[in-house]
Motif scaffolding. Structure first.
Motif, PDB file in Angstrom:
ATOM      1  N   ASP A  92       1.400 -10.227  -8.670  1.00 44.07           N
ATOM      2  CA  ASP A  92       2.769 -10.406  -8.177  1.00 44.07           C
ATOM      3  C   ASP A  92       3.386  -9.062  -7.820  1.00 44.07           C
ATOM      4  N   LYS A  93       3.153  -8.048  -8.644  1.00 42.24           N
ATOM      5  CA  LYS A  93       3.710  -6.727  -8.394  1.00 42.24           C
ATOM      6  C   LYS A  93       3.155  -6.133  -7.106  1.00 42.24           C
ATOM      7  N   GLU A  94       1.853  -6.274  -6.906  1.00 42.30           N
ATOM      8  CA  GLU A  94       1.242  -5.722  -5.699  1.00 42.30           C
ATOM      9  C   GLU A  94       1.759  -6.389  -4.443  1.00 42.30           C
ATOM     10  N   ARG A  95       1.980  -7.732  -4.504  1.00 35.01           N
ATOM     11  CA  ARG A  95       2.521  -8.447  -3.345  1.00 35.01           C
ATOM     12  C   ARG A  95       3.927  -7.966  -2.987  1.00 35.01           C
ATOM     13  N   ARG A  96       4.737  -7.720  -4.021  1.00 32.40           N
ATOM     14  CA  ARG A  96       6.093  -7.250  -3.762  1.00 32.40           C
ATOM     15  C   ARG A  96       6.086  -5.852  -3.147  1.00 32.40           C
ATOM     16  N   GLU A  97       5.198  -4.983  -3.651  1.00 34.10           N
ATOM     17  CA  GLU A  97       5.118  -3.626  -3.112  1.00 34.10           C
ATOM     18  C   GLU A  97       4.643  -3.651  -1.665  1.00 34.10           C
ATOM     19  N   ALA A 113       5.100  -6.041   0.449  1.00 43.46           N
ATOM     20  CA  ALA A 113       6.138  -6.616   1.294  1.00 43.46           C
ATOM     21  C   ALA A 113       7.360  -5.691   1.387  1.00 43.46           C
ATOM     22  N   ASP A 126       9.410  -4.978  -1.090  1.00 46.43           N
ATOM     23  CA  ASP A 126      10.515  -5.419  -1.959  1.00 46.43           C
ATOM     24  C   ASP A 126      10.906  -4.323  -2.921  1.00 46.43           C
TER      25      ASP A 126
END
Length: 453
Positions: free
Chosen positions: A444-449, A451, A453
């Motif tokens: 989840d953290k990697e996806r936010r970074e 994108a 976010d």
């Protein structure tokens, strides 16, 4: 001394340089309004009544000055000098007193001894007694000029000769006046001066012109210090604290670094108590012999009995009462609670609205949950009880004598004597689930970074 006495306290000054919304005499020294210090000194000098000459905040000033003596208040509507201010209390002076003391409401360091000495001089035959002080730097002060033991004049600095300016005995402003001559002298004061004001100091010359005797007594320079600014208030506070610390040291109290200890007007510390650095005493604190208050603690409205240990970094709030040999350790707070003889509240704990029995042990991080959002409730812990660390005791609740509370418990029901209480959820271990959770959170953290976010 069989003479009766009226103290006229001048407290009508606006105190504009204080830049305050309240009268300057209401500002505190040692957590007591300045006016109360002055009236307290007068009371200790055995005055029979007090007349307050007031301006703004008259009711609050009268309330702060109430020490049990008969008090009358007299409003000074115009500011026309010190003699004019004293005459605002004419009605009280006319009642007939042997002695009249004139003191200032903004001189909180004046002592009863000095006021008694002034009264004694009246008893010895003087008609007017001026309270003076000595200073190595008398510039700007009125000089007290004496001849053959009598005061012959008060010479303002601007009017003094070069020889008179060498005099280091200066006017402190406060006086004692024979009661049977006070009104005659005060009424004779004129205002033929640059400011058109009526100066109390003029009664020195008036008394001598009428064949009276005028003398001066000496007070310490700090006693007559008036407060006009916040800087002056801080200076007087420092002097008052130094005086109070010295008195305690001489009475047998040990202070590791006395200059870092701050006291209140009613702080009571008995001989053989030990006070470590950076301790603050609010009003209503009592520390008995043999107790130790460790560094960075704050005590207010609390009693610490013999042999107790408090702190470091402890806070005792109003209503806290530690019985002999009790211990309240670091980063603890106690409010409206009795800690029984030999009981221990060791660290990181809040005890409020509670009674802790003798030799009970309260573990780290324990909280008495005393407030439900509307009302306070009480917690009772019996003698010899043991409360494990990180426990929450939801009041009203009673932990019986010799009972145990397991660490991490939330206790909502009474625990009988000698019982063992568990008040925590059942632990469950899920094999491998920690790894899966970690992987999901990392993704989840990697996806936010990615994108942004």
């Amino acid at each position: 001394m069989a003479r009766n006495c009226l103290a006229v306290v001048l407290a009508a000054g606006e105190g504009t340089r204080m830049k305050s919304a309240k009268s300057k005499v209401l500002h505190s020294v040692g957590n007591l309004p300045m006016i109360a210090h002055v009236v307290g000194a007068a009371q200790a000098a055995k005055v029979d009544a007090v007349s307050l000459v007031v301006g703004r905040d008259a009711d609050a000033v009268a309330s702060a000055a109430n020490t049990g003596l008969p008090i009358s208040t007299h409003e000074q509507t115009e500011r026309l000098g010190t003699a004019h201010a004293v005459l605002a209390a004419r009605e009280a002076i006319e009642r007939g007193f042997d002695d009249i003391l004139v003191v200032f409401g903004d001189t909180p360091l004046i002592t009863a001894e000095t006021l008694r000495n002034a009264r004694q001089s009246l008893d010895d035959g003087a008609d007017v007694v001026v309270i003076g002080f000595r200073t190595e730097n008398p510039h700007g002060y009125g000089r007290l000029i004496e001849e053959d033991g009598e005061l012959v004049a008060i010479r303002e600095h601007k009017d003094a000769s070069e020889e008179e300016r060498k005099i280091t005995f200066c006017n402190g402003g406060m006086m004692a006046i024979a009661g049977n001559k006070a009104l005659k002298l005060l009424d004779a004061v004129g205002n033929e001066n640059a400011k058109g004001e009526y100066y109390l100091t003029d009664i020195v010359g008036l008394a001598r012109e009428n064949g009276g005797t005028v003398t001066a007594i000496e007070a310490s320079a700090e006693e007559v210090l008036g407060v006009d600014t916040r800087a002056g208030l801080a200076r007087v506070e420092a002097l008052w604290q130094a005086r109070k610390r010295h008195d305690l040291l001489m009475a047998g109290v040990t202070m590791r670094a006395p200059e870092t200890v701050f006291l209140s007007h009613d702080t009571l510390i008995e001989a053989d108590a030990v006070i470590e650095p950076n301790v603050v005493f609010g009003p209503g604190a009592t520390v008995r012999s043999g107790a130790t208050i460790h560094a960075f603690s704050h005590i207010e409205g609390a009693t610490v009995e013999r042999g107790c240990s408090v702190g470091p970094f402890a806070r005792l709030r109003p209503g806290a009462s530690l019985q002999a040999g009790a211990k309240v350790g670091n980063f603890c707070e106690v409010k409206n609670a009795e800690i029984g003889e030999g009981a221990k509240v060791n660290h990181l704990t809040y005890v409020g609205d509670a009674e802790i029995g003798a030799k009970a042990n309260i573990g780290a991080g324990t909280i008495t949950c005393n407030y439900d959002g509307f009302n306070k409730h009480r917690t009772t812990i019996g003698e010899g009880a043991f409360v494990g660390s990180n426990s929450s005791l939801v009041a009203p609740v009673t932990i019986g004598a010799q009972a145990y509370v397991a660490s991490g418990s939330v206790i909502t029901r009474d625990v009988p004597d000698e019982a063992l209480a568990f008040g925590r959820a059942q632990q469950a271990n899920k094999q491998g689930l920690g790894k899966k959770l970690r992987e999901r959170l990392q993704a989840d953290k990697e996806r936010r970074e990615k994108a942004g976010d």
